[in-house]
Design a protein around this motif. Structure first.
Motif, PDB file in Angstrom:
ATOM      1  N   ARG A   1      -6.694   1.758   5.143  1.00 21.53           N
ATOM      2  CA  ARG A   1      -6.061   2.248   3.920  1.00 21.53           C
ATOM      3  C   ARG A   1      -6.451   3.701   3.712  1.00 21.53           C
ATOM      4  NH1 ARG A   1      -6.846  -2.473   5.405  1.00 21.53           N
ATOM      5  NH2 ARG A   1      -8.926  -2.432   4.464  1.00 21.53           N
ATOM      6  N   GLU A   2      -5.632   4.408   2.918  1.00 22.62           N
ATOM      7  CA  GLU A   2      -5.948   5.798   2.594  1.00 22.62           C
ATOM      8  C   GLU A   2      -6.639   5.870   1.253  1.00 22.62           C
ATOM      9  OE1 GLU A   2      -2.840   8.857   4.327  1.00 22.62           O
ATOM     10  OE2 GLU A   2      -1.908   7.507   2.899  1.00 22.62           O
ATOM     11  N   ILE A   3      -7.091   7.079   0.888  1.00 25.97           N
ATOM     12  CA  ILE A   3      -7.697   7.223  -0.434  1.00 25.97           C
ATOM     13  C   ILE A   3      -6.645   6.935  -1.494  1.00 25.97           C
ATOM     14  CG2 ILE A   3      -9.278   8.999   0.385  1.00 25.97           C
ATOM     15  CD1 ILE A   3      -7.648  11.009  -1.291  1.00 25.97           C
ATOM     16  N   GLY A   4      -7.111   6.437  -2.609  1.00 25.50           N
ATOM     17  CA  GLY A   4      -6.252   6.349  -3.781  1.00 25.50           C
ATOM     18  C   GLY A   4      -5.396   5.102  -3.897  1.00 25.50           C
ATOM     19  N   VAL A   5      -5.656   4.062  -3.071  1.00 26.48           N
ATOM     20  CA  VAL A   5      -4.890   2.832  -3.269  1.00 26.48           C
ATOM     21  C   VAL A   5      -5.849   1.665  -3.490  1.00 26.48           C
ATOM     22  CG1 VAL A   5      -2.850   3.513  -1.993  1.00 26.48           C
ATOM     23  CG2 VAL A   5      -4.724   2.411  -0.787  1.00 26.48           C
TER      24      VAL A   5
ATOM     25  N   CYS B   1      -2.979   5.553   7.615  1.00 23.95           N
ATOM     26  CA  CYS B   1      -3.305   4.130   7.610  1.00 23.95           C
ATOM     27  C   CYS B   1      -3.067   3.490   8.977  1.00 23.95           C
ATOM     28  CB  CYS B   1      -2.452   3.393   6.585  1.00 23.95           C
ATOM     29  SG  CYS B   1      -2.844   3.837   4.893  1.00 23.95           S
TER      30      CYS B   1
ATOM     31  N   GLY C   1      -4.730   7.749  -8.379  1.00 21.97           N
ATOM     32  CA  GLY C   1      -5.253   7.832  -7.023  1.00 21.97           C
ATOM     33  C   GLY C   1      -4.255   8.495  -6.089  1.00 21.97           C
ATOM     34  N   ARG C   2      -2.953   8.301  -6.378  1.00 22.89           N
ATOM     35  CA  ARG C   2      -1.913   8.884  -5.525  1.00 22.89           C
ATOM     36  C   ARG C   2      -0.905   9.607  -6.409  1.00 22.89           C
ATOM     37  NH1 ARG C   2      -2.133   7.584  -0.043  1.00 22.89           N
ATOM     38  NH2 ARG C   2      -0.493   9.158  -0.088  1.00 22.89           N
TER      39      ARG C   2
ATOM     40  N   TRP D   1     -11.811   2.609 -14.839  1.00 20.63           N
ATOM     41  CA  TRP D   1     -11.238   3.666 -15.671  1.00 20.63           C
ATOM     42  C   TRP D   1     -12.381   4.380 -16.354  1.00 20.63           C
ATOM     43  CZ3 TRP D   1      -6.849   0.566 -18.462  1.00 20.63           C
ATOM     44  CH2 TRP D   1      -5.713   0.597 -17.670  1.00 20.63           C
TER      45      TRP D   1
ATOM     46  N   ARG E   1      -4.817   1.793 -11.057  1.00 20.86           N
ATOM     47  CA  ARG E   1      -5.922   0.863 -11.254  1.00 20.86           C
ATOM     48  C   ARG E   1      -5.756  -0.015 -12.480  1.00 20.86           C
ATOM     49  NH1 ARG E   1      -7.610   5.587 -10.666  1.00 20.86           N
ATOM     50  NH2 ARG E   1      -9.054   5.815 -12.399  1.00 20.86           N
TER      51      ARG E   1
ATOM     52  N   ARG F   1       2.712   9.993  -5.526  1.00 17.03           N
ATOM     53  CA  ARG F   1       3.663   8.888  -5.672  1.00 17.03           C
ATOM     54  C   ARG F   1       3.995   8.622  -7.133  1.00 17.03           C
ATOM     55  NH1 ARG F   1       0.756   4.514  -1.786  1.00 17.03           N
ATOM     56  NH2 ARG F   1       0.969   5.655   0.179  1.00 17.03           N
TER      57      ARG F   1
ATOM     58  N   CYS G   1       1.686   1.849  -3.961  1.00 20.28           N
ATOM     59  CA  CYS G   1       0.622   1.904  -4.975  1.00 20.28           C
ATOM     60  C   CYS G   1       0.354   3.346  -5.387  1.00 20.28           C
ATOM     61  CB  CYS G   1      -0.639   1.277  -4.407  1.00 20.28           C
ATOM     62  SG  CYS G   1      -2.051   1.353  -5.509  1.00 20.28           S
ATOM     63  N   ILE G   2       0.330   3.609  -6.691  1.00 16.06           N
ATOM     64  CA  ILE G   2       0.060   4.967  -7.160  1.00 16.06           C
ATOM     65  C   ILE G   2      -1.392   5.145  -7.559  1.00 16.06           C
ATOM     66  CG2 ILE G   2       2.411   5.341  -7.946  1.00 16.06           C
ATOM     67  CD1 ILE G   2       1.466   4.876 -10.798  1.00 16.06           C
ATOM     68  N   GLY G   3      -2.182   4.088  -7.430  1.00 15.29           N
ATOM     69  CA  GLY G   3      -3.602   4.216  -7.701  1.00 15.29           C
ATOM     70  C   GLY G   3      -3.940   4.310  -9.167  1.00 15.29           C
TER      71      GLY G   3
ATOM     72  N   PHE H   1     -11.027  -0.416  -4.974  1.00 20.64           N
ATOM     73  CA  PHE H   1     -10.242   0.816  -4.908  1.00 20.64           C
ATOM     74  C   PHE H   1     -10.851   1.736  -3.866  1.00 20.64           C
ATOM     75  CE2 PHE H   1      -7.260   3.783  -6.490  1.00 20.64           C
ATOM     76  CZ  PHE H   1      -7.863   5.028  -6.591  1.00 20.64           C
TER      77      PHE H   1
ATOM     78  N   MET I   1       0.823  -1.220   0.000  1.00 14.72           N
ATOM     79  CA  MET I   1       0.000   0.000   0.000  1.00 14.72           C
ATOM     80  C   MET I   1       0.851   1.261   0.000  1.00 14.72           C
ATOM     81  SD  MET I   1      -2.890  -1.383   0.089  1.00 14.72           S
ATOM     82  CE  MET I   1      -3.759  -2.813   0.656  1.00 14.72           C
TER      83      MET I   1
END
Lengths: 265, 159, 385
Positions: free
Chosen positions: A196-200, B145, C108-109, C49, A164, C112, A160-162, A177, A157
């Protein structure tokens, strides 16, 4: 005189960019594999779902055990009634690591007009199959999802850059997600396991934190024998016994993903 | 003067140009805006005193231990400088290789976990971690988290 | 040369102001997305998507179409295109910038983002996508800018530029081949699992890109003193004609394979798009408009009378841009994800914040395009004067 500054910068840039990529190309995952636990080598986890013993009540217990242990948010029935969502949002934002669905949805392509009467109303327990040849791992651009030597398809986690891409790649719709902050929708947060946080992206990790302590996955423990878990490489393990003794089916086997969740029907 | 290239080649003499400031008004306005914007933090905080952070180690879990057993994973000075790197190493090690234990410099094997090891003793995040983090305006995103298991110390012994 | 962008007519600055405002509004809504999460969009667990990736997919094709003006000029000495290569290259710069922005907006991130570079993963197509997109952006900026500058100073461009320009020729099809491979390699998505996904991307790109370029060239002729040239536009129109014919042909190939083999899993996606599935199908009228419009546009383009009349040509090119956009921008993503791997239908409809952010990114791209075109046109006007 030696190398001049311009050439040095060019060389450094090339080595820097090319070096890691070349390393990964030639020896993918070598860095991780080299430090892997020796106990993991030789283990190959698998799960057998005995649908003869899995009633809806048992399945609900398994799902409850997993989702409460791992802080999976519940968008269908939020703990605070003020946070209630429309049907559409409940559907869109839902996060499920393990869930049930009917035969026609679980085993797409196996439909037939006249089928075994027991299949009517049989709700199969579905989760990440921890495939041997996972397409989700193949497509992840950062190796945030990767296959451990013991067969578990793991999620990092932190990395992960999200994007998808893994969700698009999974043929079993096993991944969820975080479209929004999940914490308000977790009824009782388990402080021993992170949220978990948003976006992963998240999914079932076969309770790898429990396996490390020698425990069974939470769903297996809660199933009271309906789920059989073990090491495929150990000929005497319960999974090998179950697979030997019964005919088992898997989801979408023709895709070559080699899923490791088997169903005794 | 002999280092200027123009269309006549190297080593030609520089052409003489009259020295003057172009658009002096615009430059002055820009400079003023720059000084206000970048000097504002300094000016607004001039004269104010901010107390040095005092992270509190007074938690029930730590108090329960005997004096000589109150030893963190590593010595305090080392932790102060390196706890970020340690936590980052633990993160990579636990998640990516499954190696859940860390051998300290004293040879002891401890669980490599923020929530399940560090926060078991340091149960007062807002009076411990946040003290220094707020002072240096650092916001580590662990807590999005990982759960701090906060149990605040009695207010009298805290701040 | 950039100083040309700072002087212009009132109309030019109004256009810049409008685009900048749209871009700023989009950015503000994006800030909301950063704090709340991607949940403000219409994407869901099943359709993960949506609009952003759809725009990226379409624009990747537009960007690659620059090769259609560069290739004839540099490889086959088609001197006439010397006038318009810069327009193609700058369109590519704007389009690739939009692609990159759409990818960032979809993450989403995004904080990163650099993980893709920190942890290179050559087995992932997204990794290669990052490389080829950024490489293509770099190539077009460098080549376009330097060739324009050389033209302005009436000198031949530096010799080392030629290999870069020649590199951009195979690089262009590679950007949308790689993007097509994002879709075409996924075993669980039957709608995308077709070998002609990359060829379809190519044909759609070479139809929509030059069509957009024709429209832009006509606009440039109308509003500036630079005339890209009638012959150039006619050649571009011929390229569009063949590309749109191939695109329509590829679509019928897909239809045949799916509906002659009658594999339910593959037919279902087409049913959803063109008929409705399980009672749902808001895309059905859009898809019919797209495919019928594309066929009509193809037939129109075949006629020399329509092609040679620049008004009808402009209208047909507009129709091509719209229909290919719907096909690739709306149909491709929804068609692939619906029905989901469990044969359930959960539709995707973009939400208002999503559309506003999308418009913001388009506005940013067109802002870049306007500025670059202003520079190019000013230089061309200057040297012709």
């Amino acid at each position: 005189m030696g190398i001049n500054r311009r050439d040095f910068l060019k060389l450094a840039g090339l080595l820097g960019l090319g070096g890691k990529a070349a390393f990964e190309l030639v020896l993918p995952g070598e860095v991780e594999a080299a430090v892997a636990k020796t106990e993991a080598a030789g283990t190959r986890w698998a799960l057998v779902v005995d649908m003869r013993k899995l009633t809806d009540k048992v399945a609900a217990r398994c799902i409850e055990a997993c989702h409460t242990l791992h802080n999976v948010p519940n968008f269908q029935e939020p703990p605070d009634p003020k946070l209630a969502l429309s049907e559409d949002l409940k559907n869109r934002w839902q996060i499920k690591w393990i869930w049930t669905d009917i035969y026609e949805h679980a085993f797409v392509g196996f439909e037939q007009d006249h089928k075994w009467e027991k299949l009517q109303g049989m709700n199969f327990l579905l989760l990440c199959n921890h495939c041997d040849n996972p397409p989700c791992v193949r497509v992840c651009p950062t190796k945030a999802t990767y296959r451990r030597p013991d067969g578990i398809v793991m999620m990092d986690m932190h990395r992960c850059i999200g994007c998808r891409f893994c969700m698009a790649g999974c043929p079993y719709a096993a991944r969820s997600f975080n479209w929004r902050d999940p914490r308000p929708y977790i009824a009782r947060i388990n402080p021993d396991y992170p949220t978990r946080e948003i976006g992963v992206v998240e999914k079932c990790l076969l309770c790898e934190e429990r396996l490390a302590l020698g425990q069974q996955p939470a769903c297996v423990e809660a199933s009271g024998g309906a789920l059989i878990f073990g090491n495929l490489n150990d000929a005497g393990s319960p999974v090998r016994a179950a697979l030997r003794a019964h005919y088992t089916i898997r989801r979408k086997p023709h895709l070559g993903t080699n899923p490791q969740v088997y169903y005794i029907v | 003067m002999a280092d200027y290239k123009n269309e006549f080649g190297w080593f030609a003499p520089k052409p003489t140009v009259e020295k003057k400031i172009y658009s002096a008004k615009a430059v002055a306005v820009g400079l003023a805006i720059f000084l206000v914007v970048f000097g504002a933090p300094v000016l607004l905080n001039m004269g104010k005193v901010h107390p040095v952070p005092q992270p509190s180690l007074d938690t029930p879990a730590i108090q329960k231990l005997a004096e000589k057993e109150r030893q963190c994973v590593e010595p305090t000075e080392w932790m102060r400088a390196n706890h970020m790197q340690l936590l980052w190493d633990w993160r990579e090690q636990v998640v990516r290789t499954g190696e859940r234990y860390y051998t300290t410099s004293q040879g002891k094997k401890v669980l490599a976990s923020l929530s399940n090891n560090c926060m078991e003793c340091h149960t007062n995040k807002s009076q411990f971690c946040d003290q220094c983090h707020n002072y240096v305006a650092v916001a580590p995103n662990c807590w999005g988290c990982h759960l701090p298991k906060e149990q605040k110390v009695a207010q009298a012994e805290g701040k | 040369m950039l100083e040309n962008a700072f002087v212009g007519t009132r109309r030019y600055f109004t256009l810049l102001a409008v685009l900048a405002t749209l871009s700023a509004v989009g950015f503000l809504v994006y800030l909301k997305q950063l704090t709340f999460g991607l949940g403000i969009t219409g994407m869901s667990r099943d359709v993960s998507w949506g609009f952003y990736i759809a725009q990226f997919t379409y624009l990747v094709g537009v960007a690659a179409s620059a090769v259609m003006v560069v290739l004839p000029y540099y490889l086959h000495d088609y001197k006439a295109f010397g006038r318009v290569t810069i327009l193609g290259e700058f369109l590519a710069v704007a389009a690739v910038s939009m692609c990159l922005l759409f990818i960032i907006v979809d993450l989403g991130r995004p904080d990163r983002l650099l993980n893709v570079i920190k942890y290179p993963t050559p087995n992932s197509v997204l990794f290669w996508d990052m490389i080829v997109l950024n490489g293509y952006l770099f190539l077009n900026i460098v080549c376009g800018w330097l060739v324009l500058e050389a033209e302005r100073n009436q000198v031949p461009p530096p010799k080392w530029l030629k290999p870069l320009i020649l590199l951009s020729i195979p690089w262009a099809p590679s950007i949308h081949t790689v993007t097509a491979f994002l879709y075409a390699g996924l075993p669980g998505r039957g709608y995308w699992l077709t070998a002609i996904m990359a060829p379809r991307f190519l044909s759609s790109a070479f139809a929509s890109g030059p069509a957009l370029l024709i429209l832009l060239a006509l606009l440039v002729r109308r509003y500036t003193k630079f005339d890209p040239g009638r012959e150039q536009i006619q050649t571009l129109a011929k390229i569009v004609t063949y590309a749109i014919l191939v695109n329509v042909f590829f679509f019928f190939c897909e239809l045949f394979t799916v509906f002659y083999s009658r594999i339910p899993e593959h037919m279902d996606h087409f049913y959803y798009l063109f008929y409705g599935l399980q009672g749902k199908g808001w895309l059905v009228p859009w898809m019919w408009f797209s495919i019928v419009g594309m066929c009509i546009a193809a037939l129109l383009m075949v006629s020399p009378r329509i092609r040679q009349n620049e008004t009808t040509l402009a209208l047909t090119c507009g129709l091509i841009v719209i229909t290919t956009y719907i096909d690739k921008g709306l149909g491709l993503i929804s068609g692939g994800f619906v029905p989901n791997p469990l044969h359930q239908v959960n539709e995707y409809i973009p939400t208002l914040p999503e559309i506003v952010i999308t418009l913001g990114v388009w506005a940013t791209g067109f802002l870049i395009l306007t500025i670059l075109y202003k520079v190019a046109v000013s230089v061309k006007e200057e040297i012709r004067a």
